[in-house]
Design a protein around this motif. Sequence first.
Motif, PDB file in Angstrom:
ATOM      1  N   PHE A 260       0.890  -1.210  -0.093  1.00  0.00           N
ATOM      2  CA  PHE A 260       0.027  -0.116   0.033  1.00  0.00           C
ATOM      3  C   PHE A 260       0.873   1.108  -0.029  1.00  0.00           C
ATOM      4  CE2 PHE A 260      -2.897   3.449   1.500  1.00  0.00           C
ATOM      5  CZ  PHE A 260      -4.140   2.750   0.773  1.00  0.00           C
ATOM      6  N   ALA A 261       0.674   2.130  -0.858  1.00  0.00           N
ATOM      7  CA  ALA A 261       1.445   3.296  -1.208  1.00  0.00           C
ATOM      8  C   ALA A 261       0.567   4.512  -0.643  1.00  0.00           C
ATOM      9  CB  ALA A 261       1.927   3.663  -2.527  1.00  0.00           C
ATOM     10  N   PHE A 262       0.838   5.224   0.364  1.00  0.00           N
ATOM     11  CA  PHE A 262      -0.042   6.623   0.858  1.00  0.00           C
ATOM     12  C   PHE A 262      -0.025   7.606  -0.013  1.00  0.00           C
ATOM     13  CE2 PHE A 262       0.399   3.827   4.364  1.00  0.00           C
ATOM     14  CZ  PHE A 262      -0.948   3.646   5.094  1.00  0.00           C
ATOM     15  N   ASP A 263       0.722   7.605  -1.276  1.00  0.00           N
ATOM     16  CA  ASP A 263       0.895   8.868  -2.054  1.00  0.00           C
ATOM     17  C   ASP A 263       0.249   8.348  -3.457  1.00  0.00           C
ATOM     18  OD1 ASP A 263       2.939   7.097  -2.728  1.00  0.00           O
ATOM     19  OD2 ASP A 263       4.525   8.700  -3.061  1.00  0.00           O
TER      20      ASP A 263
ATOM     21  N   LEU B 278      -8.894   2.615  -2.826  1.00  0.00           N
ATOM     22  CA  LEU B 278      -9.272   1.084  -2.440  1.00  0.00           C
ATOM     23  C   LEU B 278      -9.786   1.374  -1.101  1.00  0.00           C
ATOM     24  CD1 LEU B 278      -6.241  -1.074  -3.377  1.00  0.00           C
ATOM     25  CD2 LEU B 278      -8.410  -0.750  -4.368  1.00  0.00           C
ATOM     26  N   ILE B 279      -9.438   2.480  -0.184  1.00  0.00           N
ATOM     27  CA  ILE B 279      -9.846   2.583   1.057  1.00  0.00           C
ATOM     28  C   ILE B 279     -10.971   3.696   1.189  1.00  0.00           C
ATOM     29  CG2 ILE B 279      -7.854   1.524   2.243  1.00  0.00           C
ATOM     30  CD1 ILE B 279      -6.925   4.376   2.883  1.00  0.00           C
ATOM     31  N   GLY B 280     -11.338   4.175   0.049  1.00  0.00           N
ATOM     32  CA  GLY B 280     -12.402   5.146   0.153  1.00  0.00           C
ATOM     33  C   GLY B 280     -11.721   6.500   0.307  1.00  0.00           C
ATOM     34  N   GLU B 281     -10.719   6.758   0.074  1.00  0.00           N
ATOM     35  CA  GLU B 281     -10.072   8.043   0.298  1.00  0.00           C
ATOM     36  C   GLU B 281      -9.761   8.784  -1.050  1.00  0.00           C
ATOM     37  OE1 GLU B 281      -9.569   9.988   2.583  1.00  0.00           O
ATOM     38  OE2 GLU B 281      -8.603   9.271   4.348  1.00  0.00           O
ATOM     39  N   SER B 282      -9.320  10.009  -1.175  1.00  0.00           N
ATOM     40  CA  SER B 282      -9.334  10.862  -2.591  1.00  0.00           C
ATOM     41  C   SER B 282      -7.797  11.583  -2.241  1.00  0.00           C
ATOM     42  CB  SER B 282     -10.454  11.937  -2.673  1.00  0.00           C
ATOM     43  OG  SER B 282      -9.958  12.728  -3.665  1.00  0.00           O
ATOM     44  N   LEU B 283      -7.037  11.496  -3.036  1.00  0.00           N
ATOM     45  CA  LEU B 283      -5.668  11.974  -2.963  1.00  0.00           C
ATOM     46  C   LEU B 283      -5.939  13.584  -3.028  1.00  0.00           C
ATOM     47  CD1 LEU B 283      -2.723  11.907  -2.710  1.00  0.00           C
ATOM     48  CD2 LEU B 283      -2.504  11.756  -5.257  1.00  0.00           C
TER      49      LEU B 283
ATOM     50  N   PRO C  39      -6.642   6.814   9.518  1.00  0.00           N
ATOM     51  CA  PRO C  39      -6.136   5.482   9.893  1.00  0.00           C
ATOM     52  C   PRO C  39      -7.055   4.425   9.956  1.00  0.00           C
ATOM     53  CG  PRO C  39      -6.120   7.056  11.679  1.00  0.00           C
ATOM     54  CD  PRO C  39      -6.181   7.977  10.611  1.00  0.00           C
ATOM     55  N   GLU C  40      -8.528   4.967  10.503  1.00  0.00           N
ATOM     56  CA  GLU C  40      -9.500   3.855  10.540  1.00  0.00           C
ATOM     57  C   GLU C  40      -9.821   3.237   9.159  1.00  0.00           C
ATOM     58  OE1 GLU C  40     -10.672   3.045  13.321  1.00  0.00           O
ATOM     59  OE2 GLU C  40     -10.314   4.557  14.579  1.00  0.00           O
ATOM     60  N   LYS C  41      -9.921   3.804   8.039  1.00  0.00           N
ATOM     61  CA  LYS C  41     -10.147   3.220   6.659  1.00  0.00           C
ATOM     62  C   LYS C  41      -9.060   2.448   6.436  1.00  0.00           C
ATOM     63  CE  LYS C  41     -12.967   7.406   4.990  1.00  0.00           C
ATOM     64  NZ  LYS C  41     -12.997   8.423   4.026  1.00  0.00           N
ATOM     65  N   PHE C  42      -7.830   2.906   6.686  1.00  0.00           N
ATOM     66  CA  PHE C  42      -6.558   2.062   6.378  1.00  0.00           C
ATOM     67  C   PHE C  42      -6.922   0.655   7.172  1.00  0.00           C
ATOM     68  CE2 PHE C  42      -2.392   0.604   7.331  1.00  0.00           C
ATOM     69  CZ  PHE C  42      -2.080   0.069   6.121  1.00  0.00           C
ATOM     70  N   MET C  43      -7.027   0.829   8.468  1.00  0.00           N
ATOM     71  CA  MET C  43      -6.902  -0.333   9.234  1.00  0.00           C
ATOM     72  C   MET C  43      -8.041  -1.418   8.939  1.00  0.00           C
ATOM     73  SD  MET C  43      -6.021   0.629  13.150  1.00  0.00           S
ATOM     74  CE  MET C  43      -7.180   2.242  13.189  1.00  0.00           C
ATOM     75  N   ALA C  44      -9.494  -0.793   8.331  1.00  0.00           N
ATOM     76  CA  ALA C  44     -10.618  -1.415   7.819  1.00  0.00           C
ATOM     77  C   ALA C  44      -9.974  -2.417   6.806  1.00  0.00           C
ATOM     78  CB  ALA C  44     -11.712  -0.626   7.568  1.00  0.00           C
ATOM     79  N   TYR C  45      -9.108  -1.731   5.934  1.00  0.00           N
ATOM     80  CA  TYR C  45      -8.635  -2.249   4.733  1.00  0.00           C
ATOM     81  C   TYR C  45      -7.803  -3.300   5.036  1.00  0.00           C
ATOM     82  CZ  TYR C  45      -6.055  -3.118   0.246  1.00  0.00           C
ATOM     83  OH  TYR C  45      -5.615  -3.450  -0.965  1.00  0.00           O
TER      84      TYR C  45
END
Length: 431
Positions: A57-60, A67-72, A84-90
């Motif tokens: 997983f690359a945070f950039d 994939l975790i419901g985030e938008s750059l 972090p909650e979204k990442f941990m759920a993934y």
Amino acid sequence: MEICRDFYLDKLIKRKNNGLIKVITGIRRCGKSYLLNNIFYNHLLESGITDDHIIRFAFDSADDLYLIGESLIQIEKEKRGVDPEKFMAYIHSKVTADGMYYLLLDEVQLMDCFEAVLNGYLRNDNMDVFVTGSNAKFLSKDIVTEFAGRGDEIHMYPLSFAEFMSVYKGDKYMGLSEYMLYGGIPLVVLREDAGDKAATLQNLFSEIYIRDIFKRNRIKNIGELEDLLNILSSAIGSLTNPEKLKNTFKTVKKSKITAKTIKKYLDCFEDSFLIESAQRYDIKGKAYIETPKKYYFSDLGLRNARINFRQFEQTHSMENVIYNELRMRGYSVDVGVVTIAGKDADGKVKRKQLEVDFVCNLGSSRYYIQSAYSLPDEAKRTQEIRPFRKIDDSFKKIVITKDIVQPYYDDYGILTVNIYDFLLDPQILEK
């Protein structure tokens, strides 16, 4: 074309399943992500780890964040870290079977509360965590403090000369000339055209390094920051300090910048791994001298790009290459000072300081090293080894020269080697 980075791969392999968070640090674009997500990933597959037990997983990466419901874009607009909650759920959704899972996390400092998240994973016996970070504060501030001894650093540099030569098509003599000019950033090394190499280096500086430092440290005057970088680029390996630099600004730029601000900028450059400082060490007094220091660039190509390839001094460039090679091999490197007493023309006693380019320590080993571009005659050699003759301990003393000579010891037990042998043979200092 893949460049062999076995030196760092071996470090990662030795640290597998050691119960610590493996942290790969280093200057941007030195190859950290490729090492982790390609070279080490392929090693895991070849050693029998199934792909579903390797989580990359690359945070950039916009794709990974999706994939975790985030938008750059949204993260940038809101000036926040990844949730972090979204990442941990993934991650929870991926860990569904028995066996060890390997987490390969790129630019993990872009996630909020990443220290707590990673500490939590360390309590799981079925997770082995590897992460990358691009600045020294990430290691010194967060890893040491928050991980409480659970962080295990692997510091990565741009390509060593040996790594560079593994893909260079010419001989070692032409290779060193190109290496000293364009450096060892993999992206640059793999470019074919000289103009393309130069343009890539200059783009990296303006689009990544300067922008990254400016953004991360909230610099108010980017002009002063860049002026300081230009001054350092023109004087690699020269002794200096914030006060001297302040006077240079006052004289040359008519600037009222303070020594305190210059110290802040210097720290920013070191935190981003653009430069490293070498402190002076009184060999006889066995004590450090706080100021002035010498500054070296982690990559000579970046330094040369900064001054538009106009100021190329072989002597200082060679000294920078030697410094970087010693640091890559794990040595702590200081500038040695030997104080001697003599008499002036009036017969009065005067103290004089002789300099040893590098005092290198690793465990119980110590080497004293002089960088001598050329030794055309005995007078020059006598000048170079004079500081060695004033050191009365038994540690090995070495002169590294660009002259083509076979390694040899002189009557004083001082070893002379050529720079090509030094750079290509990691055991040369022990012979």
